[in-house]
Design an enzyme around this catalytic site. Structure first.
Site, PDB file in Angstrom:
ATOM      1  N   GLY A  29       0.831  -1.201   0.000  1.00  0.00           N
ATOM      2  CA  GLY A  29       0.000   0.000   0.000  1.00  0.00           C
ATOM      3  C   GLY A  29       0.860   1.243   0.000  1.00  0.00           C
ATOM      4  O   GLY A  29       1.987   1.229  -0.508  1.00  0.00           O
ATOM      5  N   VAL A  60       0.365   4.918   5.365  1.00  0.00           N
ATOM      6  CA  VAL A  60      -0.151   3.812   6.189  1.00  0.00           C
ATOM      7  C   VAL A  60       0.996   2.869   6.592  1.00  0.00           C
ATOM      8  O   VAL A  60       0.992   2.318   7.689  1.00  0.00           O
ATOM      9  CB  VAL A  60      -1.282   3.062   5.444  1.00  0.00           C
ATOM     10  CG1 VAL A  60      -1.677   1.800   6.192  1.00  0.00           C
ATOM     11  CG2 VAL A  60      -2.496   3.972   5.273  1.00  0.00           C
ATOM     12  N   GLU A  90       5.627  -3.346   0.745  1.00  0.00           N
ATOM     13  CA  GLU A  90       5.600  -3.172  -0.720  1.00  0.00           C
ATOM     14  C   GLU A  90       4.879  -1.857  -0.991  1.00  0.00           C
ATOM     15  O   GLU A  90       3.654  -1.801  -0.964  1.00  0.00           O
ATOM     16  CB  GLU A  90       4.865  -4.346  -1.377  1.00  0.00           C
ATOM     17  CG  GLU A  90       5.586  -5.679  -1.257  1.00  0.00           C
ATOM     18  CD  GLU A  90       6.715  -5.849  -2.286  1.00  0.00           C
ATOM     19  OE1 GLU A  90       7.021  -4.885  -3.014  1.00  0.00           O
ATOM     20  OE2 GLU A  90       7.288  -6.950  -2.337  1.00  0.00           O
ATOM     21  N   CYS A 132       1.332   0.320  -9.058  1.00  0.00           N
ATOM     22  CA  CYS A 132       2.493   0.832  -8.328  1.00  0.00           C
ATOM     23  C   CYS A 132       3.673   1.078  -9.254  1.00  0.00           C
ATOM     24  O   CYS A 132       4.504   1.942  -8.986  1.00  0.00           O
ATOM     25  CB  CYS A 132       2.876  -0.140  -7.230  1.00  0.00           C
ATOM     26  SG  CYS A 132       3.156  -1.809  -7.826  1.00  0.00           S
TER      27      CYS A 132
END
Ligand code: NAD
Length: 472
Positions: A194, A198, A216, A250
């Protein structure tokens, strides 16, 4: 909220998994292999339903769902199952001659009960890829999928206990209150995919229990284009990497640093290929997805409104479908589009004088997940490798690189730590435990180590004080 896991259930799920792990059922290789085959079966038998859930959550075309999520899970679960026995074998290091009777080996132990937290953008593979890592290592696991991809999350909650051993693999559904409760508990490994904000919350929670993490993450993956590149092919491949899943990847090319001389040609080629990809316009194309939530849609719209750049392609959106056209914007250095990861179909181009100027720009910024280079110039390619740091580097193409199974996929610095993919997924959930078995008969060789110490015993241990050290 309906469908979410009750808060009071969470510690019970955790305790049940710990009990299963202690029972040892997840450890035999044949058992793990069976679970991996079941995981492949889950993806294969439900391919249409998974693609449908992904479409409902993200509007992603079926071809992209099959290619990016379902097929890759089937392939990788099967490869892991067939290699597992080899990977799980203890390593037998070459030790010094006087230690050779000790039967020294490095055994691979499952870390225990793992927590997998996954995002919405590739909601199936990013939940299930860490899961095959956990299964192959012999761990139990909880998956906490994203609340922003509710159809895939509900599918996982339904299908995982049906196909896999329900006492070893569980799904917890929920948003911040549920994940906060989950993070209070002690896990043996946390695998989080994410964003970096966070990730800091996850890391702080993990630190309280000294739990190891794999993070990741994302960031701004840049593209460098120099004047030696095949501009037309570069444009096509960069655009393809950006329009897949509407740029919500991503490893999507985030922005381009292009040598000034080739910028007009690059723009013309991107326009031409965009027209070829979406002849009737992207917003009505069945080959183009939408933005996942109103919040992300408004964020991207706001960025376009704040940008002082010149829109040279696209720039339109559709509030009803949350579609945003592939949009190319020529920008200057302090532009809003160059601030944070875009995670959408907006592609800023920052013209630079030379690759050297581009490299200076990159050196002042966080390490990206991947760095793309389009060049036919060997010297420039080497400069790019030498002057930068990133999770990976790809010359000549974009998103396609994620199809290479045999390399670690992961970030460095702001783009994360740890990695996944086949054996690297297995390794993330395994602990390397050295085992020694020193024969009682070797006692005869140990005399010098015991007190009382003497000149003679000191001399025995001092041999290295006279060892020759090379002068260079
Ligand atoms: P997201 O919003 O779905 O969040 C990911 C997970 O974090 C979800 O399960 C969510 O419930 C949980 N979460 C949210 N708030 C939390 C909190 N306060 N405490 C604990 N957990 C919380 O997804 P996202 O973060 O928007 O995903 C997009 C980001 O992920 C991008 O930055 C992208 O680059 C990155 N990403 C990285 C990879 C990779 O493999 N490196 C892959 C995909 C996405």
């Amino acid at each position: 909220m309906t469908g979410f896991t009750q808060l009071e259930e969470i510690p019970k799920i955790h305790a049940a998994l710990r009990k299963t792990f202690r029972s040892g059922i997840t450890k035999p290789i044949a058992w793990r292999r069976h679970q991996l085959h079941q995981l492949a079966r889950l993806a294969q038998e439900n391919a249409d339903e998974i693609a449908d859930c992904i479409y409902k959550d993200l509007g992603r075309p079926k071809q992209e769902a099959i290619m990016g999520d379902v097929a890759a899970v089937i392939e990788r679960s099967l490869i892991v199952a067939s290699n597992l026995e080899e990977w799980a074998k203890p390593e037998e290091p070459t030790v010094q001659p006087w230690q050779q009777s000790w039967n020294t080996r490095v055994e691979k132990q499952p870390k225990g009960v793992a927590l997998i937290i996954s995002p919405w953008n590739y909601p199936f593979i990013l939940s299930v890829q860490p899961l095959y890592g956990a299964i192959s290592a012999g761990c139990c696991a909880v998956i906490k999928p994203s609340e922003f991809s509710p159809h895939v999350s509900a599918f996982l909650a339904k299908a995982i206990p049906k196909y896999l051993e329900a006492s070893a693999y569980k799904v917890i559904l929920g948003a911040v209150p549920e994940i906060t409760r989950v993070l209070e508990l002690k896990w043996d490994h946390i695998f989080y995919t994410g964003n970096g904000r966070v990730a800091r919350i996850i890391s702080a929670a993990a630190a309280k229990h000294l739990t190891p993490t794999t993070l990741e993450l994302g960031g701004k993956s840049p593209v460098l284009v120099d004047s030696s590149a095949d501009i037309d092919i570069s444009a096509k491949r960069i655009l393809w990497g950006k329009v897949n899943n509407s740029g919500q990847i991503c490893v999507a090319p985030d922005y381009i640093l292009a040598e000034k001389a080739i910028v007009p040609q690059l723009i013309d080629s991107i326009k031409k290929h965009s027209q070829d990809f979406f002849p009737d316009g992207a917003l009505v194309s069945k080959s183009y997805g939408k933005i996942v939530t109103d919040a992300h849609f408004n964020r991207l719209k706001g960025l376009l409104q704040r940008s002082k750049g010149k829109v040279v392609l696209g720039g339109q959106w559709d509030e009803k479908t949350r579609g945003i056209e592939p949009t190319v914007v020529i920008v200057e250095e302090e532009d809003a589009l160059l601030e944070d990861e875009l995670f959408g179909p907006i592609l800023p181009i920052l013209p630079v004088e030379s690759i050297d100027e581009a490299l200076q720009y990159l050196q002042d910024r966080d390490y990206p997940l991947i760095l793309y280079g389009f060049s036919n110039n060997k010297v420039n390619k080497q400069k790019i490798l030498d002057a930068t740091m990133s999770g990976a580097v790809a010359f000549g193409d974009t998103f396609q690189t994620v199809a290479v199974n045999e390399v670690p996929f992961g970030g460095v610095g702001e783009s994360g730590h740890g990695s996944q993919n086949l054996k690297y997924s297995y390794d993330s959930f395994s602990y390397l435990r050295p085992v020694f078995d020193i024969p009682f008969q070797d006692e005869q060789f140990f005399g010098a180590r015991y007190p009382p110490y003497s000149e003679k015993s000191l001399e025995f241990f001092s041999a290295l004080l006279k060892a020759p050290i090379p002068k260079i």
